[in-house]
Design a protein around this motif. Structure first.
Motif, PDB file in Angstrom:
ATOM      1  N   ALA A  21       0.826  -1.213   0.000  1.00 44.58           N
ATOM      2  CA  ALA A  21       0.000   0.000   0.000  1.00 44.58           C
ATOM      3  C   ALA A  21       0.853   1.253   0.000  1.00 44.58           C
ATOM      4  N   ASN A  22       2.046   1.164   0.560  1.00 43.98           N
ATOM      5  CA  ASN A  22       2.948   2.313   0.638  1.00 43.98           C
ATOM      6  C   ASN A  22       3.952   2.355  -0.502  1.00 43.98           C
ATOM      7  N   TYR A  23       3.834   1.431  -1.451  1.00 48.26           N
ATOM      8  CA  TYR A  23       4.869   1.294  -2.470  1.00 48.26           C
ATOM      9  C   TYR A  23       4.824   2.421  -3.500  1.00 48.26           C
ATOM     10  N   ASP A  24       5.976   2.982  -3.757  1.00 50.60           N
ATOM     11  CA  ASP A  24       6.246   3.867  -4.883  1.00 50.60           C
ATOM     12  C   ASP A  24       7.555   3.390  -5.502  1.00 50.60           C
ATOM     13  N   PRO A  25       7.758   3.624  -6.793  1.00 55.29           N
ATOM     14  CA  PRO A  25       9.025   3.212  -7.390  1.00 55.29           C
ATOM     15  C   PRO A  25      10.206   3.789  -6.619  1.00 55.29           C
ATOM     16  N   GLY A  26      11.144   2.924  -6.281  1.00 51.65           N
ATOM     17  CA  GLY A  26      12.294   3.364  -5.508  1.00 51.65           C
ATOM     18  C   GLY A  26      12.931   2.195  -4.798  1.00 51.65           C
ATOM     19  N   GLY A  27      13.680   2.450  -3.731  1.00 53.75           N
ATOM     20  CA  GLY A  27      14.374   1.408  -3.003  1.00 53.75           C
ATOM     21  C   GLY A  27      13.432   0.499  -2.237  1.00 53.75           C
ATOM     22  N   PHE A  28      13.975  -0.670  -1.837  1.00 53.99           N
ATOM     23  CA  PHE A  28      13.169  -1.680  -1.148  1.00 53.99           C
ATOM     24  C   PHE A  28      12.602  -1.156   0.171  1.00 53.99           C
ATOM     25  N   LEU A  29      13.392  -0.335   0.879  1.00 55.70           N
ATOM     26  CA  LEU A  29      12.967   0.152   2.186  1.00 55.70           C
ATOM     27  C   LEU A  29      12.146   1.435   2.106  1.00 55.70           C
ATOM     28  N   GLU A  30      11.968   1.974   0.919  1.00 56.64           N
ATOM     29  CA  GLU A  30      11.256   3.249   0.767  1.00 56.64           C
ATOM     30  C   GLU A  30       9.827   3.206   1.311  1.00 56.64           C
ATOM     31  N   PRO A  31       9.050   2.137   1.024  1.00 52.12           N
ATOM     32  CA  PRO A  31       7.681   2.104   1.560  1.00 52.12           C
ATOM     33  C   PRO A  31       7.620   2.121   3.076  1.00 52.12           C
ATOM     34  N   PHE A  32       8.590   1.436   3.754  1.00 54.84           N
ATOM     35  CA  PHE A  32       8.593   1.447   5.212  1.00 54.84           C
ATOM     36  C   PHE A  32       8.877   2.846   5.742  1.00 54.84           C
ATOM     37  N   ALA A  33       9.803   3.522   5.093  1.00 50.64           N
ATOM     38  CA  ALA A  33      10.110   4.889   5.502  1.00 50.64           C
ATOM     39  C   ALA A  33       8.902   5.793   5.302  1.00 50.64           C
ATOM     40  N   LYS A  34       8.195   5.583   4.186  1.00 54.88           N
ATOM     41  CA  LYS A  34       7.007   6.394   3.912  1.00 54.88           C
ATOM     42  C   LYS A  34       5.936   6.164   4.968  1.00 54.88           C
ATOM     43  N   ALA A  35       5.691   4.893   5.314  1.00 58.80           N
ATOM     44  CA  ALA A  35       4.666   4.579   6.319  1.00 58.80           C
ATOM     45  C   ALA A  35       5.037   5.161   7.679  1.00 58.80           C
ATOM     46  N   ALA A  36       6.346   5.091   8.022  1.00 59.45           N
ATOM     47  CA  ALA A  36       6.792   5.594   9.318  1.00 59.45           C
ATOM     48  C   ALA A  36       6.606   7.095   9.432  1.00 59.45           C
ATOM     49  N   ASN A  37       6.699   7.784   8.307  1.00 62.40           N
ATOM     50  CA  ASN A  37       6.598   9.244   8.321  1.00 62.40           C
ATOM     51  C   ASN A  37       5.266   9.765   7.797  1.00 62.40           C
ATOM     52  N   SER A  38       4.352   8.869   7.450  1.00 63.40           N
ATOM     53  CA  SER A  38       3.065   9.265   6.884  1.00 63.40           C
ATOM     54  C   SER A  38       2.010   9.348   7.981  1.00 63.40           C
ATOM     55  N   ARG A  39       1.492  10.534   8.190  1.00 59.17           N
ATOM     56  CA  ARG A  39       0.454  10.688   9.202  1.00 59.17           C
ATOM     57  C   ARG A  39      -0.796   9.879   8.869  1.00 59.17           C
ATOM     58  N   PRO A  40      -1.288   9.867   7.612  1.00 55.78           N
ATOM     59  CA  PRO A  40      -2.446   9.023   7.305  1.00 55.78           C
ATOM     60  C   PRO A  40      -2.198   7.546   7.609  1.00 55.78           C
ATOM     61  N   ALA A  41      -0.992   7.034   7.312  1.00 54.40           N
ATOM     62  CA  ALA A  41      -0.685   5.631   7.585  1.00 54.40           C
ATOM     63  C   ALA A  41      -0.687   5.358   9.088  1.00 54.40           C
ATOM     64  N   GLN A  42      -0.102   6.244   9.855  1.00 55.54           N
ATOM     65  CA  GLN A  42      -0.057   6.066  11.303  1.00 55.54           C
ATOM     66  C   GLN A  42      -1.461   6.096  11.908  1.00 55.54           C
ATOM     67  N   LEU A  43      -2.273   7.040  11.454  1.00 52.64           N
ATOM     68  CA  LEU A  43      -3.642   7.136  11.952  1.00 52.64           C
ATOM     69  C   LEU A  43      -4.457   5.905  11.557  1.00 52.64           C
ATOM     70  N   ALA A  44      -4.231   5.406  10.333  1.00 50.50           N
ATOM     71  CA  ALA A  44      -4.961   4.232   9.866  1.00 50.50           C
ATOM     72  C   ALA A  44      -4.626   3.004  10.706  1.00 50.50           C
ATOM     73  N   LEU A  45      -3.349   2.835  11.055  1.00 50.16           N
ATOM     74  CA  LEU A  45      -2.948   1.702  11.890  1.00 50.16           C
ATOM     75  C   LEU A  45      -3.522   1.816  13.301  1.00 50.16           C
ATOM     76  N   LEU A  46      -3.469   3.015  13.871  1.00 50.07           N
ATOM     77  CA  LEU A  46      -4.036   3.218  15.205  1.00 50.07           C
ATOM     78  C   LEU A  46      -5.537   2.973  15.185  1.00 50.07           C
ATOM     79  N   SER A  47      -6.199   3.422  14.125  1.00 50.43           N
ATOM     80  CA  SER A  47      -7.628   3.169  13.968  1.00 50.43           C
ATOM     81  C   SER A  47      -7.898   1.676  13.897  1.00 50.43           C
ATOM     82  N   ALA A  48      -7.038   0.920  13.200  1.00 49.65           N
ATOM     83  CA  ALA A  48      -7.222  -0.529  13.081  1.00 49.65           C
ATOM     84  C   ALA A  48      -7.158  -1.201  14.448  1.00 49.65           C
ATOM     85  N   VAL A  49      -6.241  -0.751  15.308  1.00 50.96           N
ATOM     86  CA  VAL A  49      -6.151  -1.312  16.659  1.00 50.96           C
ATOM     87  C   VAL A  49      -7.447  -1.048  17.437  1.00 50.96           C
TER      88      VAL A  49
END
Length: 306
Positions: free
Chosen positions: A155-183
């Motif tokens: 879901a966080n994938y964009d063309p780039g390095g293998f670790l790029e999506p993890f970095a995006k999720a870690a710094n993405s406020r929508p991703a963080q809120l979505a995970l907290l909402s899931a809990v």
């Protein structure tokens, strides 16, 4: 009803619980459409005020169901004890928090980006059932957790390095809120299962209790952040309220039949509906990648529930 009964229900899905599966699939479609309507019709509304207004209309739509059913009586209310009140309170607060967090997430990010992350709820439901109800984690369920986690990566994938999506999720406020909402949604799902099965709260009592409880929790914030164009949007609120009333009804019926670890992944296939609508009708980016993420999320949580 203990976890042994829930496990037996899982083994007998082909015969006893077929109506529950059908209801859960119906709920998934209803909630998927609802997510799209939230983004399409109510952009800019404060989350708490939006929830209170929609729930008020949902309760109004649901009153005839309560009257027709006849199971909500003084005797049913009189059976409420500390356990019932505690489960209702925890479930209401968790549901309110989950929904507001999700609304903020989709306000900040694309529906097709936020939804696959938010709908890995069953990945959290199962550990809660292990800790609280003695559920045993199987190798297939462990594999399901891995696949569901992979869905977050995709879901966080964009063309780039293998670790790029993890970095995006870690710094993405929508991703963080979505995970907290899931809990929070996971806490809510386990609460529903306990309320409807272990405590045997009538379904037509549970729905208005949940809707009214969530509205009450959010009312102070809704009053502080009152929207100004409510009268103009009353038909929209009426429509959304009808969808919520239907969604909560079929969701409640499914949780009354199925264990949470089965009902939750089925209902959360709403991610597929929301992503398709977001991509086709809202023109959101990376549609194919996020379809894959939603599919992986569904596969993962299904493996968890098998």
């Amino acid at each position: 009803m203990g976890i042994g009964v829930a496990a037996t229900s899982t083994l007998q899905l082909g015969s006893v619980a077929d109506p529950g599966i059908g209801l859960a699939l119906t709920a998934a479609i209803v909630w998927g459409v609802y997510i799209y309507l939230l983004k399409r019709l109510f952009e800019g509304y404060p989350p708490a005020a939006l929830t209170v207004l929609i729930n008020a209309f949902a309760i109004a739509w649901y009153v005839p169901v309560v009257v027709a059913d006849g199971s909500v009586t003084a005797a049913a209310l009189g059976r409420f004890g500390v356990a019932e009140l505690g489960v209702v309170a925890v479930t209401v607060v968790a549901t309110a928090a989950a929904f507001v967090l999700f609304l903020v997430a989709i306000a900040d990010g694309d529906v097709s980006y936020v939804t696959p992350i938010n709908k890995i709820v069953p990945m959290f439901v199962l550990p809660m059932e292990i800790l609280l109800l003695g559920q045993v984690l199987t190798p297939l369920e462990v594999a399901g957790v891995v696949v569901a986690t992979l869905a977050v990566y995709v879901a966080n994938y964009d063309p780039g390095g293998f670790l790029e999506p993890f970095a995006k999720a870690a710094n993405s406020r929508p991703a963080q809120l979505a995970l907290l909402s899931a809990v929070c949604y996971a806490v809510s799902d386990v609460g529903k299962r306990v309320a409807l099965q272990e405590l045997a709260i009538p379904e037509t009592l549970w729905v208005p209790l949940l809707l009214a409880g969530v509205a009450t929790v959010l009312l102070p914030s809704a009053i502080r952040n009152r929207p100004t164009n409510v009268r103009r949007d009353l038909p929209k609120f009426a429509l959304a309220g009808a969808v919520v009333a239907l969604g909560e009804h079929v969701t409640t019926l499914s949780f009354a039949i199925l264990p949470a670890s089965i009902a939750s992944p089925i209902i959360n296939t709403q991610a597929i509906v929301a992503v398709v609508l977001g991509g086709l009708l809202l023109g959101e980016r990376h549609f194919r990648i996020r379809i894959l993420a939603a599919v992986l999320a569904v596969i993962g949580v299904t493996m968890i529930a098998v």
